[in-house]
Scaffold this active site. Sequence first.
Site, PDB file in Angstrom:
ATOM      1  N   ASP A  35       0.830  -1.210   0.000  1.00  0.00           N
ATOM      2  CA  ASP A  35       0.000   0.000   0.000  1.00  0.00           C
ATOM      3  C   ASP A  35       0.860   1.252   0.000  1.00  0.00           C
ATOM      4  O   ASP A  35       0.448   2.302  -0.505  1.00  0.00           O
ATOM      5  CB  ASP A  35      -0.955   0.001   1.195  1.00  0.00           C
ATOM      6  CG  ASP A  35      -2.045  -1.024   0.952  1.00  0.00           C
ATOM      7  OD1 ASP A  35      -1.843  -2.196   1.302  1.00  0.00           O
ATOM      8  OD2 ASP A  35      -3.074  -0.655   0.347  1.00  0.00           O
TER       9      ASP A  35
HETATM   10  O1  MRU Z   1      -7.605  -2.919   2.902  1.00  0.00           O
HETATM   11  P1  MRU Z   1      -7.346  -3.316   1.491  1.00  0.00           P
HETATM   12  O2  MRU Z   1      -8.131  -4.527   1.061  1.00  0.00           O
HETATM   13  O3  MRU Z   1      -7.492  -2.159   0.539  1.00  0.00           O
HETATM   14  O4  MRU Z   1      -5.820  -3.746   1.481  1.00  0.00           O
HETATM   15  C1  MRU Z   1      -5.271  -4.257   0.296  1.00  0.00           C
HETATM   16  C2  MRU Z   1      -3.839  -4.602   0.440  1.00  0.00           C
HETATM   17  O5  MRU Z   1      -3.245  -4.500   1.479  1.00  0.00           O
HETATM   18  C3  MRU Z   1      -3.126  -5.012  -0.821  1.00  0.00           C
HETATM   19  O6  MRU Z   1      -2.116  -5.939  -0.540  1.00  0.00           O
HETATM   20  C4  MRU Z   1      -2.513  -3.770  -1.489  1.00  0.00           C
HETATM   21  O7  MRU Z   1      -3.434  -2.742  -1.567  1.00  0.00           O
HETATM   22  C5  MRU Z   1      -2.008  -4.079  -2.838  1.00  0.00           C
HETATM   23  S1  MRU Z   1      -3.302  -4.425  -3.997  1.00  0.00           S
HETATM   24  C6  MRU Z   1      -2.554  -4.667  -5.491  1.00  0.00           C
END
Ligand code: MRU
Length: 360
Positions: free
Chosen positions: A244
């Site tokens: 993220d």
């Molecule tokens: O809370 P989320 O579902 O948005 O978290 C998603 C993640 O942590 C993913 O690993 C990250 O965003 C990468 S998605 C290509």
Amino acid sequence: MKSLEAICYSNFTLKILNQLLLPSEIVYEDCSTSEKAFHAIKLMKVRGAPAIAITAALALSCEAYSLSFSNSKEFAEFILSKLNYLCQSRPTAVNLFHMADSAKHLINRCMQENASLKTTQETFYSFAKNLFIKDIETNKAIGFHGLKAIKSFKNKNIKILTHCNTGSLATAGYGTALGVIRALHAENCLEKVFATETRPYNQGSRLTAFELVHEKIPATLITDSMASFAMKTFGIDAVIVGADRVAANGDTANKIGTYQLAVAANFHKIPFFVASPSTSIDLKTQKGEDIHIEQRPKIEMISLNEKLLAPMEIDGWNPSFDVTPHKLISGIITEYGVIYPDSHNSFNMTSFLKNGENFS
Ligand code: MRU
């Protein structure tokens, strides 16, 4: 086979797959205004770092297209204020903030150049559409480089463990960490992927398992608490997760539970890779401690389908992400190549991004 689509965009109409309802129901909802996008992102109907940024940009372009503006200044003010609003939806994934910064830069340049209303509108609309188109190319490139990196130490019968959902549902298509897995499968060198359930939102069981079944990729679902034992029992060859926000020193914020996987992988001497588009790399944030970690409501942790899993009165801690220290990361797979640590186990993301020649 057509892969699942989280974001359906055509001609200033945007629909998103409501991921809260998966895997039992496939429902697409209109998301053609910034307000709808804000709530869809906040409620996690759409989630995953790239998908959040793309949804925000496309929703805003749909909304702007449906309105009339008398001049470019009025249009610019509208876009700039809506971008600020959209950036308040979720704080950790940097892609949303990068998207907003790039859009603001383009709009401000149009203003400096006294561009017409039509030119300013077209500039923003094609920016939003290109984000969507480019993301799939980026993910395919990550898949290619990840495949090469994994195959450099094992050629066949590869067993990968992954966390959360980083596939088509988290991006415009193909996926990042799941894109690498997809590429390994396409080359017939994947034996199996182990997907963690990913409590408390269950992106692994609800979304990744759904994608893997849909794509007929051999997979086994495990709960988060089984990861270390699975590493030992099955001889996992590599762990690949998404990102993220990757700080300038390589520390990586990703879905809660990633850090403990990195610790367990280190103990078992299993390579631990982060698959991250360059849009998830934040050179302005020096280290992991500086990353704003989103806290989600306790109710998301203590209930499932409106049934309580714990007493309502219990105190709860529900961070949505954790930070994996760079010392535990074997390589960061980007669309340009893989960034490996130096001999001191340090990553220099800044020089890597500035000098294409440093890419493997
Ligand atoms: O809370 P989320 O579902 O948005 O978290 C998603 C993640 O942590 C993913 O690993 C990250 O965003 C990468 S998605 C290509």
